[in-house]
Design a protein around this motif. Structure first.
Motif, short mmCIF file in Angstrom:
data_model
loop_
_atom_site.label_atom_id
_atom_site.label_comp_id
_atom_site.label_asym_id
_atom_site.label_seq_id
_atom_site.Cartn_x
_atom_site.Cartn_y
_atom_site.Cartn_z
N SER A 6 0.90 -1.22 -0.06
CA SER A 6 -0.06 0.10 -0.09
C SER A 6 0.72 1.32 0.10
CB SER A 6 -0.96 -0.15 1.11
OG SER A 6 -0.15 0.03 2.50
N LYS A 7 2.13 1.05 0.05
CA LYS A 7 3.11 2.37 -0.24
C LYS A 7 2.94 2.95 -1.09
CE LYS A 7 6.20 0.28 3.12
NZ LYS A 7 7.59 -0.13 3.64
N CYS A 20 -4.64 15.90 5.80
CA CYS A 20 -5.77 15.74 6.45
C CYS A 20 -5.68 14.26 7.21
CB CYS A 20 -7.15 15.80 5.62
SG CYS A 20 -8.42 14.97 6.23
N PRO A 21 -5.91 14.18 8.52
CA PRO A 21 -5.59 12.78 9.13
C PRO A 21 -6.74 11.99 8.41
CG PRO A 21 -5.99 14.72 10.84
CD PRO A 21 -6.06 15.27 9.40
N LEU A 22 -7.58 12.23 8.05
CA LEU A 22 -8.58 11.21 7.49
C LEU A 22 -8.04 10.80 6.11
CD1 LEU A 22 -11.20 9.60 7.02
CD2 LEU A 22 -12.28 11.68 5.76
N ALA A 23 -7.35 11.53 5.34
CA ALA A 23 -6.87 11.04 4.07
C ALA A 23 -5.46 10.03 4.51
CB ALA A 23 -6.16 12.41 3.24
N MET A 24 -4.81 10.46 5.36
CA MET A 24 -3.63 9.71 5.85
C MET A 24 -4.17 8.24 6.44
SD MET A 24 -0.74 12.47 7.47
CE MET A 24 -1.98 13.13 8.91
N SER A 25 -5.21 8.30 7.23
CA SER A 25 -5.80 7.04 7.77
C SER A 25 -6.20 6.37 6.63
CB SER A 25 -6.81 7.43 8.98
OG SER A 25 -6.41 8.22 9.68
N ALA A 26 -6.95 7.01 5.92
CA ALA A 26 -7.74 5.87 4.55
C ALA A 26 -6.55 5.56 3.86
CB ALA A 26 -8.60 7.06 3.94
N PHE A 28 -3.82 4.19 4.56
CA PHE A 28 -3.18 3.02 5.18
C PHE A 28 -4.36 1.95 5.31
CE2 PHE A 28 -2.05 0.27 8.55
CZ PHE A 28 -0.78 0.14 8.17
N LEU A 29 -5.48 2.35 5.92
CA LEU A 29 -6.55 1.14 6.46
C LEU A 29 -7.36 0.92 5.20
CD1 LEU A 29 -7.74 3.06 9.71
CD2 LEU A 29 -6.11 1.06 9.61
N CYS A 30 -7.41 1.75 4.04
CA CYS A 30 -8.29 1.21 3.01
C CYS A 30 -7.36 0.25 2.01
CB CYS A 30 -8.83 2.48 2.38
SG CYS A 30 -10.06 3.31 3.41
N ALA A 31 -6.12 -0.03 2.21
CA ALA A 31 -5.40 -0.80 1.50
C ALA A 31 -6.31 -2.21 1.31
CB ALA A 31 -4.07 -1.09 1.96
N ARG A 32 -6.40 -3.10 0.20
CA ARG A 32 -7.05 -4.21 0.16
C ARG A 32 -6.76 -5.18 1.23
NH1 ARG A 32 -7.61 -8.35 -5.01
NH2 ARG A 32 -9.47 -9.10 -4.51
N TRP A 33 -7.70 -5.85 1.91
CA TRP A 33 -7.70 -6.84 3.10
C TRP A 33 -7.27 -6.22 4.10
CZ3 TRP A 33 -10.01 -11.05 1.38
CH2 TRP A 33 -9.86 -11.35 0.06
N THR A 34 -6.80 -5.05 4.37
CA THR A 34 -6.28 -4.64 5.87
C THR A 34 -7.46 -4.42 6.94
OG1 THR A 34 -4.50 -3.22 4.93
CG2 THR A 34 -5.47 -2.69 7.11
N ALA A 95 -7.61 0.55 19.38
CA ALA A 95 -8.17 1.73 19.12
C ALA A 95 -9.14 1.94 17.92
CB ALA A 95 -7.47 3.13 19.41
N LEU A 96 -8.73 1.01 16.94
CA LEU A 96 -9.44 0.91 15.91
C LEU A 96 -10.96 -0.10 15.81
CD1 LEU A 96 -6.64 0.44 13.56
CD2 LEU A 96 -8.12 2.38 13.31
N ARG A 97 -11.00 -0.62 17.22
CA ARG A 97 -12.13 -1.37 17.04
C ARG A 97 -13.43 -0.63 16.70
NH1 ARG A 97 -13.16 -6.50 19.35
NH2 ARG A 97 -15.21 -7.01 20.04
N PRO A 98 -13.71 0.35 17.33
CA PRO A 98 -15.03 1.01 17.07
C PRO A 98 -15.03 1.56 15.71
CG PRO A 98 -13.88 2.59 18.35
CD PRO A 98 -13.17 1.23 18.57
N ILE A 99 -14.11 1.54 15.02
CA ILE A 99 -14.20 1.91 13.40
C ILE A 99 -14.25 0.79 12.65
CG2 ILE A 99 -12.66 2.85 11.43
CD1 ILE A 99 -10.94 4.46 13.69
N VAL A 100 -13.77 -0.33 12.84
CA VAL A 100 -14.04 -1.53 12.24
C VAL A 100 -15.40 -1.88 12.42
CG1 VAL A 100 -13.50 -3.98 11.98
CG2 VAL A 100 -11.43 -2.22 12.23
#
Length: 242
Positions: A6-7, A20-26, A28-34, A95-100
């Protein structure tokens, strides 16, 4: 992008080129299967093989790559004990639990059911059932449940849940088990009930699910079988006719 990583190597140093923190989070986290790997870790899988069973269509090499990325990001930690390797969520990962779970609950509430039923994975469904079962005191030890899925190929149609010593194991090979409860159902119908899209008792009344065994075991099937972790989200819309 190499080897499914995903790099990114664009001049901004990121996919979106935003602070934007949302852009940075997305990114990484939105890489396929993550997100699905995180789901597996949050549901209790810790070994490489168990995590892989929860993402059966993901290649082993890509799973290895994603786990390394999660470790580098400080979301997962790798532990070795007695030559056994396990993966655990760090504080940042927990800390990602509520997001997932929030994403899963949103999909359960708002996305249409029909597309999901066109692409069912037998192995994933049975693995999900196995880890969400609820052993109860009224069951003998061991307690064996056989599933016969009527609408899948023969070599994937029979599965066994073995309740023993407070744990539940899943087997796909017949070892001559002394079965306590036999369940005959289509994979589509089982998925609907498991996900809370239809009521189990209504399916039993309509003979869409057939249970055979002692009444004290079959009558408590909803208790020991359990449901998906997001089944409650849709229960308000289920027409349960008992």
């Amino acid at each position: 992008m190499k080897n499914g990583s995903s790099k990114n190597t664009n001049k901004e140093g990121s996919m979106y080129g935003q602070y934007c923190p949302l852009a940075m989070s997305a990114e990484f986290l939105c890489a396929r299967w993550t997100m699905l790997i995180l789901r597996e870790l949050m549901l209790g899988s810790s070994s490489f093989n168990d995590i892989g069973r929860g993402v059966p269509r993901m290649s082993r090499s890509l799973l290895s790559t994603r786990l390394k990325e999660l470790i580098q990001a400080g979301i997962v930690k790798k532990q070795t004990s007695n030559n056994h390797i396990s993966y655990q969520l760090t504080q940042a990962g927990k800390a990602l639990r509520p997001i997932v779970l929030g994403m899963a609950e949103w999909g359960q509430k708002w996305l249409k059911v029909e597309p999901s039923l066109r692409d069912l994975d037998v192995g994933l469904l049975m693995w999900d059932i196995r880890r969400n079962t609820r052993p109860i005191d009224a069951l003998p030890d061991p307690f064996i449940v056989e599933f016969y899925l009527t609408d899948v190929v023969d070599n994937q149609s029979h599965h066994w849940l073995i309740f023993k010593d407070g744990d539940v194991d899943l087997c796909h090979i017949d070892h001559g088990f002394d079965v306590d409860v036999y369940i005959e159902v289509s994979i589509v119908q089982l998925t609907k009930v498991w996900m809370g899209w239809e009521c189990m008792q209504s399916a039993i009344n309509a003979s869409d699910i057939v249970l055979r065994g002692k009444p004290e075991y079959t009558k408590t099937a909803e208790q020991w079988l359990g449901q998906s972790i997001v089944a409650d989200v849709s229960k308000v819309s289920v027409n349960c006719r008992i």
